[in-house]
Design a protein around this motif. Sequence first.
Motif, PDB file in Angstrom:
ATOM      1  N   SER A 110       0.961  -1.027  -0.066  1.00  0.00           N
ATOM      2  CA  SER A 110       0.119  -0.046  -0.011  1.00  0.00           C
ATOM      3  C   SER A 110       0.738   1.216   0.084  1.00  0.00           C
ATOM      4  O   SER A 110       1.903   1.182   0.557  1.00  0.00           O
ATOM      5  N   GLN A 165      -1.049  -2.232  -6.139  1.00  0.00           N
ATOM      6  CA  GLN A 165      -0.854  -2.420  -4.757  1.00  0.00           C
ATOM      7  C   GLN A 165      -1.511  -4.020  -4.446  1.00  0.00           C
ATOM      8  O   GLN A 165      -2.573  -4.020  -4.841  1.00  0.00           O
ATOM      9  N   ARG A 175      -5.613  -0.149   0.661  1.00  0.00           N
ATOM     10  CA  ARG A 175      -6.456  -0.042   1.867  1.00  0.00           C
ATOM     11  C   ARG A 175      -7.484   1.347   1.473  1.00  0.00           C
ATOM     12  O   ARG A 175      -7.053   2.270   1.061  1.00  0.00           O
ATOM     13  N   GLN A 231     -11.426   3.300   3.202  1.00  0.00           N
ATOM     14  CA  GLN A 231     -12.006   4.039   4.419  1.00  0.00           C
ATOM     15  C   GLN A 231     -12.606   2.810   5.147  1.00  0.00           C
ATOM     16  O   GLN A 231     -13.245   1.751   4.400  1.00  0.00           O
ATOM     17  N   LYS A 270     -18.782   7.248  -7.863  1.00  0.00           N
ATOM     18  CA  LYS A 270     -17.440   7.724  -7.150  1.00  0.00           C
ATOM     19  C   LYS A 270     -16.228   7.389  -8.416  1.00  0.00           C
ATOM     20  O   LYS A 270     -16.039   6.472  -8.765  1.00  0.00           O
TER      21      LYS A 270
HETATM   22  C1  BTN Z   1     -11.804   5.040   0.037  1.00  0.00           C
HETATM   23  O1  BTN Z   1     -12.187   3.972   0.763  1.00  0.00           O
HETATM   24  O2  BTN Z   1     -12.558   5.518  -0.577  1.00  0.00           O
HETATM   25  C2  BTN Z   1     -10.386   5.235   0.341  1.00  0.00           C
HETATM   26  C3  BTN Z   1      -9.553   4.733  -0.746  1.00  0.00           C
HETATM   27  C4  BTN Z   1      -7.983   5.221  -0.728  1.00  0.00           C
HETATM   28  C5  BTN Z   1      -7.117   4.422  -1.617  1.00  0.00           C
HETATM   29  C6  BTN Z   1      -5.797   4.843  -1.680  1.00  0.00           C
HETATM   30  S1  BTN Z   1      -4.967   4.075  -3.308  1.00  0.00           S
HETATM   31  C7  BTN Z   1      -3.302   4.958  -2.592  1.00  0.00           C
HETATM   32  C8  BTN Z   1      -3.327   4.654  -0.854  1.00  0.00           C
HETATM   33  N1  BTN Z   1      -2.986   3.514  -0.529  1.00  0.00           N
HETATM   34  C9  BTN Z   1      -3.710   2.738   0.110  1.00  0.00           C
HETATM   35  O3  BTN Z   1      -3.757   1.685   0.437  1.00  0.00           O
HETATM   36  N2  BTN Z   1      -4.942   3.464   0.145  1.00  0.00           N
HETATM   37  C10 BTN Z   1      -4.852   4.778  -0.541  1.00  0.00           C
END
Ligand code: BTN
Length: 243
Positions: free
Chosen positions: A11, A36, A40, A42, A108
């Motif tokens: 990530s 990735q 991850r 939210q 989204k």
């Molecule tokens: C959401 O759930 O809307 C948030 C998503 C965020 C994804 C980004 S991708 C780059 C960064 N690395 C991660 O593991 N997550 C964020």
Amino acid sequence: MIIIKLNATDSTNSYLRRLYSSSAIEDFTTVIAKKQTQGRGQRGAEWESQEAKNLTFSVFKSLEDFSLTHPFGISMVVALALRKALQSFLIPQLYVKWPNDILSADKKICGVLIENVMKQQDIVASIIGIGLNVNQVEFDNLPRASSLTKITGAIYDLDEVALAVLNQVQYYFDLLKEGGFENLKTEYESCLFRKNKPSTFKDAEGLLFSGFIKGVSNFGNLQVLLEDNIIKEFDLKEITLMY
Ligand code: BTN
């Protein structure tokens, strides 16, 4: 600005966090990964993204010399920067779904995961993770997801889009630093998805209720006008906007 490009990592948020723990790191250091393995989202969700089609990147922002009165300022900076950058690519109908999803044409196209680095009670830095759907066109089982290409039919240069976003992130952080919190809040509320429209929400117990989004508090809580004519504030754990 230092930009680290990777073919793959778990990530980009985790990568930056490790980098920060192991060495001094320059403000706005950015990590972009084609893939990735443990992206991850939210609320503990996964973030899936087709390899090399989209942008998955994270930005390190030091807040050591920043008098940050309200951490929600960071969320607003990122959401507004993304919206402004996407406007420059003529992406239509851009709204911010509280707290910082970016929608176009009600779908989204971008999610943000902000992870703060704390020293005692203070936020000393923020790791801002951005997942922006750019050239991907298939979103199996994700009817509410879309991408720039799905919306406009064009193919985008990922570096060009990333640079536009990074420039706007820097610009909006400068505004926040110069005391622009109130102005940012006005701009944020002006593009808040479903503001003043009848909306359905789910509470922490899974019960549905309706109300009208009126705005956000300085702490980033969503202000909702409920049926009994009272405005109540909710934090992220308490409410999900169902549309
Ligand atoms: C959401 O759930 O809307 C948030 C998503 C965020 C994804 C980004 S991708 C780059 C960064 N690395 C991660 O593991 N997550 C964020």
